[in-house]
Write an enzyme that holds these catalytic residues in place. Sequence first.
Site, short mmCIF file in Angstrom:
data_model
loop_
_atom_site.label_atom_id
_atom_site.label_comp_id
_atom_site.label_asym_id
_atom_site.label_seq_id
_atom_site.Cartn_x
_atom_site.Cartn_y
_atom_site.Cartn_z
N SER A 43 0.80 -1.22 0.00
CA SER A 43 0.00 0.00 0.00
C SER A 43 0.83 1.27 0.00
O SER A 43 0.37 2.32 -0.45
CB SER A 43 -0.94 0.01 1.21
OG SER A 43 -0.20 -0.13 2.42
N GLY A 80 -2.05 -4.21 1.06
CA GLY A 80 -2.16 -5.41 1.87
C GLY A 80 -1.23 -6.54 1.47
O GLY A 80 -1.23 -7.60 2.09
N ASN A 109 3.86 -5.53 5.65
CA ASN A 109 2.65 -6.19 6.15
C ASN A 109 2.98 -7.49 6.87
O ASN A 109 2.29 -7.87 7.83
CB ASN A 109 1.68 -6.45 4.99
CG ASN A 109 1.02 -5.17 4.51
OD1 ASN A 109 0.54 -4.38 5.30
ND2 ASN A 109 1.02 -4.96 3.20
N ASP A 190 -4.54 7.02 9.89
CA ASP A 190 -4.16 5.72 10.44
C ASP A 190 -2.74 5.71 11.00
O ASP A 190 -2.32 4.75 11.67
CB ASP A 190 -4.33 4.60 9.40
CG ASP A 190 -3.47 4.82 8.15
OD1 ASP A 190 -2.58 5.69 8.15
OD2 ASP A 190 -3.70 4.10 7.16
N HIS A 193 0.10 5.35 6.71
CA HIS A 193 0.25 5.70 5.30
C HIS A 193 0.47 7.20 5.12
O HIS A 193 -0.21 8.01 5.75
CB HIS A 193 -0.99 5.27 4.51
CG HIS A 193 -1.21 3.80 4.52
ND1 HIS A 193 -2.05 3.19 5.44
CD2 HIS A 193 -0.70 2.81 3.75
CE1 HIS A 193 -2.04 1.89 5.22
NE2 HIS A 193 -1.24 1.63 4.21
#
Length: 218
Positions: A43, A80, A109, A190, A193
């Site tokens: 991502s 992801g 991830n 979040d 990012h």
Amino acid sequence: MFVKFRYLFAFVLIILIPFQALSDQGEQGDTSEKAVLLILGDSLSAAYGLQQHQGWVSLLQKMWKDDNIPIDIVNAAVSGETTDGGLARFPRLLDQHTPSHVLIELGGNDGLQGHNINKIKNNLNSLVNVAKENNAVVFLQEMQIPSNYGRRYTQMFTQNFSKVADEQDIATIPFFLEEIALNQELMQNDGIHPNAEAQPMIAKFMDRHLRSLILDVQ
């Protein structure tokens, strides 16, 4: 009159044919020298939460196009994505795009999900090997994660990338969020990012590292 015309026609052919040959060679040379960079990422490279044109990959491609840099980018980043998923997709992507260069931007991830450190390292090594088998020059993006799983796990995770790079004798790109992640104004809600404001900064950072690496090895 006919004789003069015949000589004139022959003279024109002598001039034009070499010119045409040179023109064709130039076009072929430009094509053969153009690099194709495949980004196998997650991502952080897939413009998560943003429009694609806002992401650093698109901005970097525009920068290179504006500067007439002969590098095309194929963005194969998927939000992801793990090293397992990357390994599953990689052979098809290599067959489809036949890149001259590959940037592996994976592992984040895996770390966030607490995957086994040795498995992550083995997967990264496998990705590099697959790229080399397809005659691509490989770069490994260093990744960092929050210390959710403790200091020992975090350190071992980070060390994986330099270990793989040393074993494989490939170049690493420093983690592009190392400074950005410390500034909340450059991050999405979040906290993981980067936002739209941070993307041009990442593009410039990656240009500084990738451009010289790719052009020097051609």
